[in-house]
Design a protein around this motif. Structure first.
Motif, PDB file in Angstrom:
ATOM      1  N   TRP A 180       9.237  -3.529  -4.807  1.00 31.42           N
ATOM      2  CA  TRP A 180       8.232  -3.986  -5.769  1.00 31.42           C
ATOM      3  C   TRP A 180       7.718  -2.856  -6.661  1.00 31.42           C
ATOM      4  O   TRP A 180       7.731  -2.967  -7.894  1.00 31.42           O
ATOM      5  CB  TRP A 180       7.082  -4.668  -5.038  1.00 31.42           C
ATOM      6  N   ALA A 181       7.228  -1.776  -6.064  1.00 31.29           N
ATOM      7  CA  ALA A 181       6.681  -0.679  -6.861  1.00 31.29           C
ATOM      8  C   ALA A 181       7.747  -0.061  -7.749  1.00 31.29           C
ATOM      9  O   ALA A 181       7.469   0.339  -8.889  1.00 31.29           O
ATOM     10  CB  ALA A 181       6.066   0.383  -5.948  1.00 31.29           C
ATOM     11  N   ALA A 182       8.977   0.033  -7.245  1.00 30.31           N
ATOM     12  CA  ALA A 182      10.068   0.590  -8.045  1.00 30.31           C
ATOM     13  C   ALA A 182      10.346  -0.281  -9.262  1.00 30.31           C
ATOM     14  O   ALA A 182      10.594   0.229 -10.370  1.00 30.31           O
ATOM     15  CB  ALA A 182      11.328   0.726  -7.189  1.00 30.31           C
ATOM     16  N   MET A 183      10.304  -1.602  -9.096  1.00 25.14           N
ATOM     17  CA  MET A 183      10.538  -2.507 -10.224  1.00 25.14           C
ATOM     18  C   MET A 183       9.419  -2.381 -11.251  1.00 25.14           C
ATOM     19  O   MET A 183       9.672  -2.335 -12.468  1.00 25.14           O
ATOM     20  CB  MET A 183      10.626  -3.956  -9.733  1.00 25.14           C
ATOM     21  N   ILE A 184       8.169  -2.327 -10.776  1.00 23.83           N
ATOM     22  CA  ILE A 184       7.041  -2.185 -11.693  1.00 23.83           C
ATOM     23  C   ILE A 184       7.146  -0.869 -12.463  1.00 23.83           C
ATOM     24  O   ILE A 184       6.919  -0.812 -13.681  1.00 23.83           O
ATOM     25  CB  ILE A 184       5.714  -2.253 -10.922  1.00 23.83           C
ATOM     26  N   LYS A 185       7.496   0.201 -11.762  1.00 25.88           N
ATOM     27  CA  LYS A 185       7.620   1.505 -12.414  1.00 25.88           C
ATOM     28  C   LYS A 185       8.749   1.488 -13.439  1.00 25.88           C
ATOM     29  O   LYS A 185       8.596   2.017 -14.560  1.00 25.88           O
ATOM     30  CB  LYS A 185       7.870   2.592 -11.372  1.00 25.88           C
ATOM     31  N   ALA A 186       9.884   0.894 -13.093  1.00 31.64           N
ATOM     32  CA  ALA A 186      11.015   0.856 -14.016  1.00 31.64           C
ATOM     33  C   ALA A 186      10.670   0.030 -15.251  1.00 31.64           C
ATOM     34  O   ALA A 186      11.069   0.374 -16.372  1.00 31.64           O
ATOM     35  CB  ALA A 186      12.239   0.269 -13.314  1.00 31.64           C
ATOM     36  N   THR A 187       9.916  -1.058 -15.066  1.00 28.53           N
ATOM     37  CA  THR A 187       9.504  -1.883 -16.201  1.00 28.53           C
ATOM     38  C   THR A 187       8.540  -1.122 -17.098  1.00 28.53           C
ATOM     39  O   THR A 187       8.634  -1.176 -18.333  1.00 28.53           O
ATOM     40  CB  THR A 187       8.840  -3.177 -15.708  1.00 28.53           C
TER      41      THR A 187
ATOM     42  N   LEU B 151      10.191  12.145 -13.535  1.00 29.91           N
ATOM     43  CA  LEU B 151      10.038  10.800 -13.021  1.00 29.91           C
ATOM     44  C   LEU B 151       8.827  10.660 -12.108  1.00 29.91           C
ATOM     45  O   LEU B 151       8.272   9.578 -11.967  1.00 29.91           O
ATOM     46  CB  LEU B 151      11.303  10.381 -12.255  1.00 29.91           C
ATOM     47  N   ILE B 152       8.391  11.732 -11.468  1.00 30.80           N
ATOM     48  CA  ILE B 152       7.286  11.643 -10.515  1.00 30.80           C
ATOM     49  C   ILE B 152       6.019  12.280 -11.051  1.00 30.80           C
ATOM     50  O   ILE B 152       5.060  12.484 -10.322  1.00 30.80           O
ATOM     51  CB  ILE B 152       7.657  12.310  -9.172  1.00 30.80           C
ATOM     52  N   LYS B 153       5.980  12.559 -12.367  1.00 31.18           N
ATOM     53  CA  LYS B 153       4.827  13.268 -12.910  1.00 31.18           C
ATOM     54  C   LYS B 153       3.548  12.449 -12.831  1.00 31.18           C
ATOM     55  O   LYS B 153       2.456  13.008 -12.893  1.00 31.18           O
ATOM     56  CB  LYS B 153       5.102  13.667 -14.354  1.00 31.18           C
ATOM     57  N   ASP B 154       3.668  11.103 -12.731  1.00 34.42           N
ATOM     58  CA  ASP B 154       2.477  10.263 -12.695  1.00 34.42           C
ATOM     59  C   ASP B 154       2.073   9.856 -11.284  1.00 34.42           C
ATOM     60  O   ASP B 154       1.255   8.965 -11.107  1.00 34.42           O
ATOM     61  CB  ASP B 154       2.712   8.981 -13.526  1.00 34.42           C
ATOM     62  N   LYS B 155       2.631  10.482 -10.266  1.00 31.53           N
ATOM     63  CA  LYS B 155       2.326  10.053  -8.910  1.00 31.53           C
ATOM     64  C   LYS B 155       0.869  10.343  -8.572  1.00 31.53           C
ATOM     65  O   LYS B 155       0.264  11.280  -9.064  1.00 31.53           O
ATOM     66  CB  LYS B 155       3.255  10.727  -7.897  1.00 31.53           C
ATOM     67  N   ILE B 156       0.286   9.499  -7.728  1.00 28.85           N
ATOM     68  CA  ILE B 156      -1.107   9.642  -7.343  1.00 28.85           C
ATOM     69  C   ILE B 156      -1.207   9.748  -5.833  1.00 28.85           C
ATOM     70  O   ILE B 156      -0.304   9.343  -5.103  1.00 28.85           O
ATOM     71  CB  ILE B 156      -1.960   8.454  -7.836  1.00 28.85           C
TER      72      ILE B 156
ATOM     73  N   PHE C 192       0.815  -1.209   0.000  1.00 23.40           N
ATOM     74  CA  PHE C 192       0.000   0.000   0.000  1.00 23.40           C
ATOM     75  C   PHE C 192       0.852   1.263   0.000  1.00 23.40           C
ATOM     76  O   PHE C 192       0.534   2.249  -0.669  1.00 23.40           O
ATOM     77  CB  PHE C 192      -0.936   0.017   1.212  1.00 23.40           C
ATOM     78  N   PHE C 193       1.943   1.253   0.753  1.00 26.11           N
ATOM     79  CA  PHE C 193       2.723   2.467   0.942  1.00 26.11           C
ATOM     80  C   PHE C 193       3.964   2.539   0.062  1.00 26.11           C
ATOM     81  O   PHE C 193       4.555   3.607  -0.092  1.00 26.11           O
ATOM     82  CB  PHE C 193       3.118   2.602   2.408  1.00 26.11           C
ATOM     83  N   GLY C 194       4.370   1.401  -0.513  1.00 28.69           N
ATOM     84  CA  GLY C 194       5.570   1.394  -1.339  1.00 28.69           C
ATOM     85  C   GLY C 194       5.420   2.194  -2.616  1.00 28.69           C
ATOM     86  O   GLY C 194       6.382   2.772  -3.125  1.00 28.69           O
TER      87      GLY C 194
ATOM     88  N   ASP D 253       7.155   6.956  -6.129  1.00 27.59           N
ATOM     89  CA  ASP D 253       6.857   8.200  -6.843  1.00 27.59           C
ATOM     90  C   ASP D 253       7.799   9.328  -6.457  1.00 27.59           C
ATOM     91  O   ASP D 253       7.810  10.374  -7.116  1.00 27.59           O
ATOM     92  CB  ASP D 253       5.419   8.641  -6.555  1.00 27.59           C
ATOM     93  N   ARG D 254       8.553   9.131  -5.401  1.00 32.19           N
ATOM     94  CA  ARG D 254       9.393  10.218  -4.886  1.00 32.19           C
ATOM     95  C   ARG D 254      10.892   9.952  -5.003  1.00 32.19           C
ATOM     96  O   ARG D 254      11.694  10.871  -4.894  1.00 32.19           O
ATOM     97  CB  ARG D 254       9.028  10.486  -3.415  1.00 32.19           C
ATOM     98  N   ILE D 255      11.257   8.687  -5.173  1.00 33.69           N
ATOM     99  CA  ILE D 255      12.673   8.327  -5.258  1.00 33.69           C
ATOM    100  C   ILE D 255      12.896   7.543  -6.551  1.00 33.69           C
ATOM    101  O   ILE D 255      12.063   6.718  -6.939  1.00 33.69           O
ATOM    102  CB  ILE D 255      13.102   7.475  -4.042  1.00 33.69           C
ATOM    103  N   LYS D 256      14.000   7.781  -7.203  1.00 29.56           N
ATOM    104  CA  LYS D 256      14.285   7.124  -8.473  1.00 29.56           C
ATOM    105  C   LYS D 256      14.322   5.599  -8.304  1.00 29.56           C
ATOM    106  O   LYS D 256      14.866   5.082  -7.324  1.00 29.56           O
ATOM    107  CB  LYS D 256      15.617   7.622  -9.032  1.00 29.56           C
ATOM    108  N   PRO D 257      13.747   4.859  -9.275  1.00 28.44           N
ATOM    109  CA  PRO D 257      13.650   3.402  -9.152  1.00 28.44           C
ATOM    110  C   PRO D 257      14.984   2.709  -8.929  1.00 28.44           C
ATOM    111  O   PRO D 257      15.066   1.770  -8.131  1.00 28.44           O
ATOM    112  CB  PRO D 257      13.025   2.986 -10.496  1.00 28.44           C
ATOM    113  N   ASN D 258      16.050   3.147  -9.620  1.00 32.69           N
ATOM    114  CA  ASN D 258      17.319   2.442  -9.476  1.00 32.69           C
ATOM    115  C   ASN D 258      17.887   2.575  -8.063  1.00 32.69           C
ATOM    116  O   ASN D 258      18.499   1.638  -7.531  1.00 32.69           O
ATOM    117  CB  ASN D 258      18.336   2.944 -10.507  1.00 32.69           C
TER     118      ASN D 258
END
Length: 296
Positions: free
Chosen positions: A116-123, A209-214, A62-64, A69-74
């Motif tokens: 997990w969320a970082a990997m999904i976002k990077a993909t 990188l964070i333009k799509d954050k919700i 839920f929180f990841g 959205d705030r820190i680069k995926p890598n």
């Protein structure tokens, strides 16, 4: 991101997506009889460790996303891998059952909240708008291939350390051999973390990188969509079926009479099916509508 993304980035993503979860789950899946023996636990106690992981992971999902959205995926993925590898070093010390539960709770945080969320976002960033299905098909199929390679490596290392044969080896020798598997796996996780830092760097600015954050308002809107709940049920059922494969090596050992090395080899062989099926389903799904696919 308009320019085509290089495939080596996807390869690093695949390696990261596998190595992050291999310490908590892959080793126990491939070496289940040995795992229970060297830690002096039973299936119920191991299941409780997985339950602790699941509870922590549930809240981490839920929180990841907000963190991603705030820190680069890598950066997130590399931090997750380094911390997960540190847990592997602790695992090699053979902690008590309480220590194992704490470790699996810790892994629930490092592999889900941070990763997990970082990997999904990077993909998703790699696949852009036109190749989402193909990107995730390569990700899941590739993760199966890398898991197979890690499992094969572990079986070879474990078998080579037991020069006297698994049937006559004592518990201390078995622990030493299994520790080598854990140490080598942890080293691979660290190396993949370094690769994430180097090769998954984005050329975009932080704002891009964070333009799509919700926010929570958008989250509640999504939860009011019925099809989202249908997908949740489908994914939950798929995970239930997938978790059954965890007992493959134990079944081979206790029911079919395989020794611990051969049962681990059988569990590794079963992993070969995942990359093939993952890629076939991905390409098949990309040629039809998703809704029609789920209705088959």
């Amino acid at each position: 991101m308009e320019e085509k993304q290089p495939y080596f980035k996807l390869i690093v993503l695949i390696m990261a997506g596998t190595s992050s979860f291999y310490l908590p789950f892959g080793i126990a899946r491939v070496f289940r009889p040995t795992f229970l023996d060297v830690f002096s636990i039973n299936n119920l106690e191991l299941g409780l460790c997985f339950s602790v992981y699941g509870v922590i992971a549930l809240f981490s999902y839920f929180f990841g996303g907000g963190l991603a959205d705030r820190i680069k995926p890598n950066v997130l993925m590399a931090s997750s891998l380094f911390m997960t590898a540190a847990g592997g070093l602790y695992m090699a010390s053979y902690p008590s059952i309480f220590g194992l539960k704490v470790l699996y709770g810790y892994w629930g945080f490092t592999t889900v909240f941070l990763f997990w969320a970082a990997m999904i976002k990077a993909t998703r960033m790699w696949g852009e708008s036109a190749n989402q299905l193909r990107a995730f098909a390569f990700l899941d199929g590739g993760r199966g291939l890398v898991a197979t390679l890690l499992g094969s490596m572990g079986v070879v290392v474990f078998g080579s350390m037991l020069t006297e044969g698994i049937a006559t080896v004592d518990l201390d020798s078995k622990k030493n051999a299994f520790s080598s598997v854990i140490y080598i796996t942890s080293s691979v996780v660290i190396i993949v973390g370094i690769l994430c830092l180097i090769f998954l760097r984005s050329k975009g600015t932080d704002d891009e990188l964070i333009k799509d954050k919700i926010g929570f308002e958008q989250l509640f809107k999504v939860l009011r969509i019925p099809s989202v709940w249908y997908l949740m049920v489908i994914i939950l059922c798929a995970y239930f079926a997938y978790k059954v494969t965890d007992i493959g090596s134990l079944y081979a050992n206790e029911v079919m009479g395989y020794d611990e090395i051969d049962s681990a080899g059988l569990a590794t062989f079963l992993l070969f099916l995942r990359p093939v099926i993952g890629l076939l389903i991905g390409f098949f799904a990309s040629s039809i509508k998703s809704v029609n696919f789920f209705s088959y």
